[in-house]
Design a protein around this motif. Structure first.
Motif, mmCIF file in Angstrom:
data_model
loop_
_atom_site.group_PDB
_atom_site.id
_atom_site.type_symbol
_atom_site.label_atom_id
_atom_site.label_comp_id
_atom_site.label_asym_id
_atom_site.label_seq_id
_atom_site.Cartn_x
_atom_site.Cartn_y
_atom_site.Cartn_z
ATOM 1 N N LEU A 82 38.024 30.239 50.987
ATOM 2 C CA LEU A 82 36.964 31.212 50.741
ATOM 3 C C LEU A 82 36.997 31.613 49.272
ATOM 4 C CD1 LEU A 82 37.608 33.393 53.911
ATOM 5 C CD2 LEU A 82 35.824 31.672 53.606
ATOM 6 N N ALA A 83 35.845 31.958 48.737
ATOM 7 C CA ALA A 83 35.748 32.374 47.334
ATOM 8 C C ALA A 83 36.075 33.854 47.207
ATOM 9 C CB ALA A 83 34.336 32.102 46.824
ATOM 10 N N GLY A 84 36.536 34.251 46.044
ATOM 11 C CA GLY A 84 36.813 35.659 45.787
ATOM 12 C C GLY A 84 35.593 36.534 46.005
ATOM 13 N N THR A 85 34.420 35.987 45.741
ATOM 14 C CA THR A 85 33.188 36.749 45.954
ATOM 15 C C THR A 85 32.908 36.996 47.430
ATOM 16 O OG1 THR A 85 31.895 34.705 45.823
ATOM 17 C CG2 THR A 85 32.108 35.998 43.792
ATOM 18 N N ASP A 86 33.563 36.245 48.305
ATOM 19 C CA ASP A 86 33.400 36.442 49.751
ATOM 20 C C ASP A 86 34.129 37.693 50.238
ATOM 21 O OD1 ASP A 86 31.851 34.126 50.165
ATOM 22 O OD2 ASP A 86 33.659 32.883 50.313
ATOM 23 N N LEU A 87 35.036 38.193 49.420
ATOM 24 C CA LEU A 87 35.810 39.375 49.788
ATOM 25 C C LEU A 87 34.989 40.620 49.466
ATOM 26 C CD1 LEU A 87 38.517 40.228 50.958
ATOM 27 C CD2 LEU A 87 39.429 40.289 48.656
ATOM 28 N N ALA A 88 33.867 40.752 50.182
ATOM 29 C CA ALA A 88 32.933 41.862 49.979
ATOM 30 C C ALA A 88 32.756 42.599 51.303
ATOM 31 C CB ALA A 88 31.594 41.317 49.494
ATOM 32 N N PRO A 89 32.643 43.913 51.255
ATOM 33 C CA PRO A 89 32.548 44.701 52.492
ATOM 34 C C PRO A 89 31.476 44.227 53.469
ATOM 35 C CG PRO A 89 32.822 46.156 50.626
ATOM 36 C CD PRO A 89 32.623 44.770 50.066
ATOM 37 N N GLN A 90 30.321 43.811 52.979
ATOM 38 C CA GLN A 90 29.249 43.397 53.880
ATOM 39 C C GLN A 90 29.633 42.185 54.735
ATOM 40 O OE1 GLN A 90 28.907 43.374 50.507
ATOM 41 N NE2 GLN A 90 28.078 41.424 49.838
ATOM 42 N N ASN A 91 30.648 41.442 54.329
ATOM 43 C CA ASN A 91 31.104 40.292 55.106
ATOM 44 C C ASN A 91 32.085 40.665 56.211
ATOM 45 O OD1 ASN A 91 29.580 38.421 53.628
ATOM 46 N ND2 ASN A 91 31.193 38.209 52.108
ATOM 47 N N PHE A 92 32.475 41.940 56.273
ATOM 48 C CA PHE A 92 33.494 42.377 57.223
ATOM 49 C C PHE A 92 33.044 43.564 58.068
ATOM 50 C CE2 PHE A 92 35.545 40.084 53.862
ATOM 51 C CZ PHE A 92 36.441 39.277 54.532
ATOM 52 N N VAL A 93 31.741 43.734 58.213
ATOM 53 C CA VAL A 93 31.175 44.859 58.948
ATOM 54 C C VAL A 93 31.269 44.662 60.458
ATOM 55 C CG1 VAL A 93 29.006 46.088 59.411
ATOM 56 C CG2 VAL A 93 29.657 45.525 57.069
ATOM 57 N N SER A 94 31.154 43.409 60.906
ATOM 58 C CA SER A 94 31.119 43.115 62.341
ATOM 59 C C SER A 94 31.637 41.706 62.590
ATOM 60 C CB SER A 94 29.677 43.212 62.855
ATOM 61 O OG SER A 94 28.885 42.201 62.245
ATOM 62 N N VAL A 95 31.846 41.393 63.844
ATOM 63 C CA VAL A 95 32.244 40.031 64.199
ATOM 64 C C VAL A 95 31.166 39.059 63.733
ATOM 65 C CG1 VAL A 95 32.652 38.442 66.127
ATOM 66 C CG2 VAL A 95 33.723 40.692 66.132
#
Length: 77
Positions: free
Chosen positions: A49-62
């Motif tokens: 995964l890219a560092g840019t993937d470590l964003a809150p919107q990517n971890f809001v839900s399953v």
């Protein structure tokens, strides 16, 4: 292969992720948890995964986590 829910419960087995619509707003995932989950996903699904993937919107839900993984060619439950 573990499901996204399996990985979430690996982080915090005591949390009820199933009843949450927003893990971050509900306090189920914080920035440290995002980093840990990020590393678990890379290891479990053999994906980079890219560092840019470590964003809150990517971890809001399953679903948002699945969409992140799908963008990298990984389909999981």
């Amino acid at each position: 292969m573990k499901t996204v829910m399996d990985l979430l419960h690996q982080l915090h087995p005591e949390f009820d992720y199933e009843s949450s619509d927003d893990f971050i707003s509900d306090g189920l995932i914080d920035s440290i948890d995002m980093q840990e989950l990020f590393a678990l996903m890379e290891e479990e699904y053999n994906v980079e995964l890219a560092g840019t993937d470590l964003a809150p919107q990517n971890f809001v839900s399953v679903e948002s986590i699945r969409e992140l993984l799908a963008a990298h060619g990984v389909e999981v439950e």
